[in-house]
Write a protein that holds these residues in place. Sequence first.
Motif, PDB file in Angstrom:
ATOM      1  N   LEU A   1       3.296  11.659  -7.686  1.00  0.00           N
ATOM      2  CA  LEU A   1       2.792  10.311  -7.977  1.00  0.00           C
ATOM      3  C   LEU A   1       3.811   9.461  -8.750  1.00  0.00           C
ATOM      4  O   LEU A   1       4.059   8.204  -8.150  1.00  0.00           O
ATOM      5  CB  LEU A   1       1.500  10.307  -8.919  1.00  0.00           C
ATOM      6  N   VAL A   2       4.404   9.881  -9.471  1.00  0.00           N
ATOM      7  CA  VAL A   2       5.538   9.390 -10.125  1.00  0.00           C
ATOM      8  C   VAL A   2       6.798   8.969  -9.167  1.00  0.00           C
ATOM      9  O   VAL A   2       7.464   7.860  -9.247  1.00  0.00           O
ATOM     10  CB  VAL A   2       6.065  10.026 -11.375  1.00  0.00           C
ATOM     11  N   GLN A   3       7.239   9.787  -8.384  1.00  0.00           N
ATOM     12  CA  GLN A   3       8.172   9.712  -7.475  1.00  0.00           C
ATOM     13  C   GLN A   3       7.782   8.405  -6.311  1.00  0.00           C
ATOM     14  O   GLN A   3       8.663   7.737  -5.805  1.00  0.00           O
ATOM     15  CB  GLN A   3       8.442  10.975  -6.729  1.00  0.00           C
ATOM     16  N   GLY A   4       6.432   8.370  -5.972  1.00  0.00           N
ATOM     17  CA  GLY A   4       6.111   7.551  -5.054  1.00  0.00           C
ATOM     18  C   GLY A   4       5.738   6.491  -5.523  1.00  0.00           C
ATOM     19  O   GLY A   4       5.703   5.250  -4.848  1.00  0.00           O
ATOM     20  N   TRP A   5       5.606   6.157  -6.982  1.00  0.00           N
ATOM     21  CA  TRP A   5       5.427   4.941  -7.509  1.00  0.00           C
ATOM     22  C   TRP A   5       6.743   4.073  -7.528  1.00  0.00           C
ATOM     23  O   TRP A   5       7.008   3.082  -7.263  1.00  0.00           O
ATOM     24  CB  TRP A   5       5.114   5.136  -8.883  1.00  0.00           C
TER      25      TRP A   5
ATOM     26  N   ALA B   1       0.675  -3.719  -5.811  1.00  0.00           N
ATOM     27  CA  ALA B   1       0.193  -2.559  -5.084  1.00  0.00           C
ATOM     28  C   ALA B   1      -0.740  -1.897  -5.447  1.00  0.00           C
ATOM     29  O   ALA B   1      -1.305  -1.528  -6.482  1.00  0.00           O
ATOM     30  CB  ALA B   1       1.649  -1.695  -5.132  1.00  0.00           C
ATOM     31  N   ALA B   2      -1.450  -1.027  -4.218  1.00  0.00           N
ATOM     32  CA  ALA B   2      -2.608  -0.128  -4.262  1.00  0.00           C
ATOM     33  C   ALA B   2      -1.791   1.273  -3.918  1.00  0.00           C
ATOM     34  O   ALA B   2      -1.059   1.339  -3.161  1.00  0.00           O
ATOM     35  CB  ALA B   2      -3.590  -0.357  -3.210  1.00  0.00           C
ATOM     36  N   VAL B   3      -2.434   2.292  -4.825  1.00  0.00           N
ATOM     37  CA  VAL B   3      -1.691   3.496  -4.659  1.00  0.00           C
ATOM     38  C   VAL B   3      -2.885   4.566  -4.443  1.00  0.00           C
ATOM     39  O   VAL B   3      -3.691   4.550  -5.240  1.00  0.00           O
ATOM     40  CB  VAL B   3      -0.683   3.782  -5.915  1.00  0.00           C
ATOM     41  N   THR B   4      -3.030   5.214  -3.258  1.00  0.00           N
ATOM     42  CA  THR B   4      -3.785   6.107  -2.923  1.00  0.00           C
ATOM     43  C   THR B   4      -3.388   7.403  -4.014  1.00  0.00           C
ATOM     44  O   THR B   4      -2.493   7.904  -3.936  1.00  0.00           O
ATOM     45  CB  THR B   4      -4.010   6.462  -1.435  1.00  0.00           C
ATOM     46  N   LEU B   5      -4.646   8.145  -4.345  1.00  0.00           N
ATOM     47  CA  LEU B   5      -4.528   9.370  -4.960  1.00  0.00           C
ATOM     48  C   LEU B   5      -5.393  10.453  -3.850  1.00  0.00           C
ATOM     49  O   LEU B   5      -6.137   9.900  -3.413  1.00  0.00           O
ATOM     50  CB  LEU B   5      -5.142   9.278  -6.162  1.00  0.00           C
ATOM     51  N   GLY B   6      -5.038  11.750  -3.985  1.00  0.00           N
ATOM     52  CA  GLY B   6      -5.829  12.820  -3.261  1.00  0.00           C
ATOM     53  C   GLY B   6      -5.833  14.037  -4.082  1.00  0.00           C
ATOM     54  O   GLY B   6      -5.244  14.060  -5.262  1.00  0.00           O
TER      55      GLY B   6
ATOM     56  N   VAL C   1       5.150  10.201   3.080  1.00  0.00           N
ATOM     57  CA  VAL C   1       6.383  10.962   3.361  1.00  0.00           C
ATOM     58  C   VAL C   1       7.372   9.782   2.906  1.00  0.00           C
ATOM     59  O   VAL C   1       8.384  10.107   1.992  1.00  0.00           O
ATOM     60  CB  VAL C   1       6.646  11.172   4.664  1.00  0.00           C
ATOM     61  N   HIS C   2       7.206   8.675   3.053  1.00  0.00           N
ATOM     62  CA  HIS C   2       7.956   7.402   2.691  1.00  0.00           C
ATOM     63  C   HIS C   2       7.846   6.504   1.355  1.00  0.00           C
ATOM     64  O   HIS C   2       8.535   5.657   1.241  1.00  0.00           O
ATOM     65  CB  HIS C   2       8.075   6.537   4.226  1.00  0.00           C
ATOM     66  N   THR C   3       6.767   6.993   0.829  1.00  0.00           N
ATOM     67  CA  THR C   3       6.780   6.662  -0.845  1.00  0.00           C
ATOM     68  C   THR C   3       7.956   7.150  -1.494  1.00  0.00           C
ATOM     69  O   THR C   3       7.966   6.634  -2.583  1.00  0.00           O
ATOM     70  CB  THR C   3       5.410   6.748  -1.192  1.00  0.00           C
ATOM     71  N   ARG C   4       8.454   8.097  -1.213  1.00  0.00           N
ATOM     72  CA  ARG C   4       9.733   8.462  -1.917  1.00  0.00           C
ATOM     73  C   ARG C   4      10.842   8.379  -1.244  1.00  0.00           C
ATOM     74  O   ARG C   4      11.004   8.824  -0.018  1.00  0.00           O
ATOM     75  CB  ARG C   4       9.463  10.279  -2.296  1.00  0.00           C
ATOM     76  N   GLY C   5      11.824   7.729  -1.880  1.00  0.00           N
ATOM     77  CA  GLY C   5      13.121   7.326  -1.359  1.00  0.00           C
ATOM     78  C   GLY C   5      13.489   6.332  -0.743  1.00  0.00           C
ATOM     79  O   GLY C   5      14.391   5.936  -0.128  1.00  0.00           O
ATOM     80  N   THR C   6      12.279   5.403  -0.495  1.00  0.00           N
ATOM     81  CA  THR C   6      12.309   3.989  -0.026  1.00  0.00           C
ATOM     82  C   THR C   6      12.679   3.070  -0.903  1.00  0.00           C
ATOM     83  O   THR C   6      11.940   3.172  -1.784  1.00  0.00           O
ATOM     84  CB  THR C   6      11.086   3.787   0.843  1.00  0.00           C
ATOM     85  N   ASP C   7      13.669   2.329  -0.807  1.00  0.00           N
ATOM     86  CA  ASP C   7      13.864   1.282  -1.785  1.00  0.00           C
ATOM     87  C   ASP C   7      14.054  -0.237  -1.088  1.00  0.00           C
ATOM     88  O   ASP C   7      15.090  -0.580  -0.103  1.00  0.00           O
ATOM     89  CB  ASP C   7      15.672   1.386  -2.240  1.00  0.00           C
ATOM     90  N   LEU C   8      12.890  -0.776  -1.383  1.00  0.00           N
ATOM     91  CA  LEU C   8      12.803  -2.339  -0.870  1.00  0.00           C
ATOM     92  C   LEU C   8      12.821  -3.263  -1.878  1.00  0.00           C
ATOM     93  O   LEU C   8      12.210  -2.808  -3.075  1.00  0.00           O
ATOM     94  CB  LEU C   8      11.449  -2.442  -0.297  1.00  0.00           C
TER      95      LEU C   8
ATOM     96  N   LEU D   1       0.766  -1.055   0.055  1.00  0.00           N
ATOM     97  CA  LEU D   1      -0.016  -0.135   0.120  1.00  0.00           C
ATOM     98  C   LEU D   1       0.990   1.235  -0.142  1.00  0.00           C
ATOM     99  O   LEU D   1       1.799   1.401   0.971  1.00  0.00           O
ATOM    100  CB  LEU D   1      -0.859  -0.070   1.106  1.00  0.00           C
ATOM    101  N   LEU D   2       0.708   2.048  -1.188  1.00  0.00           N
ATOM    102  CA  LEU D   2       1.471   3.180  -1.131  1.00  0.00           C
ATOM    103  C   LEU D   2       0.520   4.388  -1.024  1.00  0.00           C
ATOM    104  O   LEU D   2      -0.310   4.464  -1.871  1.00  0.00           O
ATOM    105  CB  LEU D   2       2.253   3.323  -2.499  1.00  0.00           C
ATOM    106  N   ASP D   3       0.781   5.007   0.102  1.00  0.00           N
ATOM    107  CA  ASP D   3      -0.243   5.975   0.400  1.00  0.00           C
ATOM    108  C   ASP D   3       0.239   7.576  -0.105  1.00  0.00           C
ATOM    109  O   ASP D   3       0.341   8.377   0.799  1.00  0.00           O
ATOM    110  CB  ASP D   3      -0.566   6.078   1.913  1.00  0.00           C
ATOM    111  N   VAL D   4       0.589   7.613  -1.484  1.00  0.00           N
ATOM    112  CA  VAL D   4       0.777   8.871  -1.960  1.00  0.00           C
ATOM    113  C   VAL D   4      -0.173  10.003  -1.567  1.00  0.00           C
ATOM    114  O   VAL D   4       0.561  11.197  -1.403  1.00  0.00           O
ATOM    115  CB  VAL D   4       0.988   8.683  -3.460  1.00  0.00           C
ATOM    116  N   GLY D   5      -1.162   9.638  -1.412  1.00  0.00           N
ATOM    117  CA  GLY D   5      -2.403  10.583  -1.454  1.00  0.00           C
ATOM    118  C   GLY D   5      -2.890  11.003  -0.003  1.00  0.00           C
ATOM    119  O   GLY D   5      -3.550  11.702   0.251  1.00  0.00           O
TER     120      GLY D   5
END
Length: 121
Positions: free
Chosen positions: A117-121, A104-109, A89-96, A21-25
């Motif tokens: 969005l592209v950085q969080g993806w 993945a599910a990506v939230t939008l707001g 905050v952690h959707t950008r810069g985290t490398d797993l 779950l990527l909570d970009v939004g």
Amino acid sequence: MPTASDEWLPLIARNSDITVLLDVGALMLNYSNSELARCWLRLRKEAKAVVFFLDDDINVMSRDGTVESFASSCYSERLGECLVYLDDVHTRGTDLKLPHNACAAVTLGSKVTKDRLVQGW
């Protein structure tokens, strides 16, 4: 009144293909990261643990509720058995190193820009 988190988390949990779950939004704001991890793990019986951030430290919560550092956890090499939650905050810069078949599910707001969005993806 139900919040976005209350409505979306059960829907995401019902889809057994979604393990990330990527909570970009930033829709999951009424839960702390550890509360969201605990709730999602409770809803997904087949998952053995959930990876999430506490402050700026990546941690893992096992099914019994034990929280430990991800780096020293046995799950650091077994992400295929885990759920993964990354807050806005952690959707950008985290490398797993997620499994190749991770879904993945990506939230939008309303304030999510194309760049975020592209950085969080």
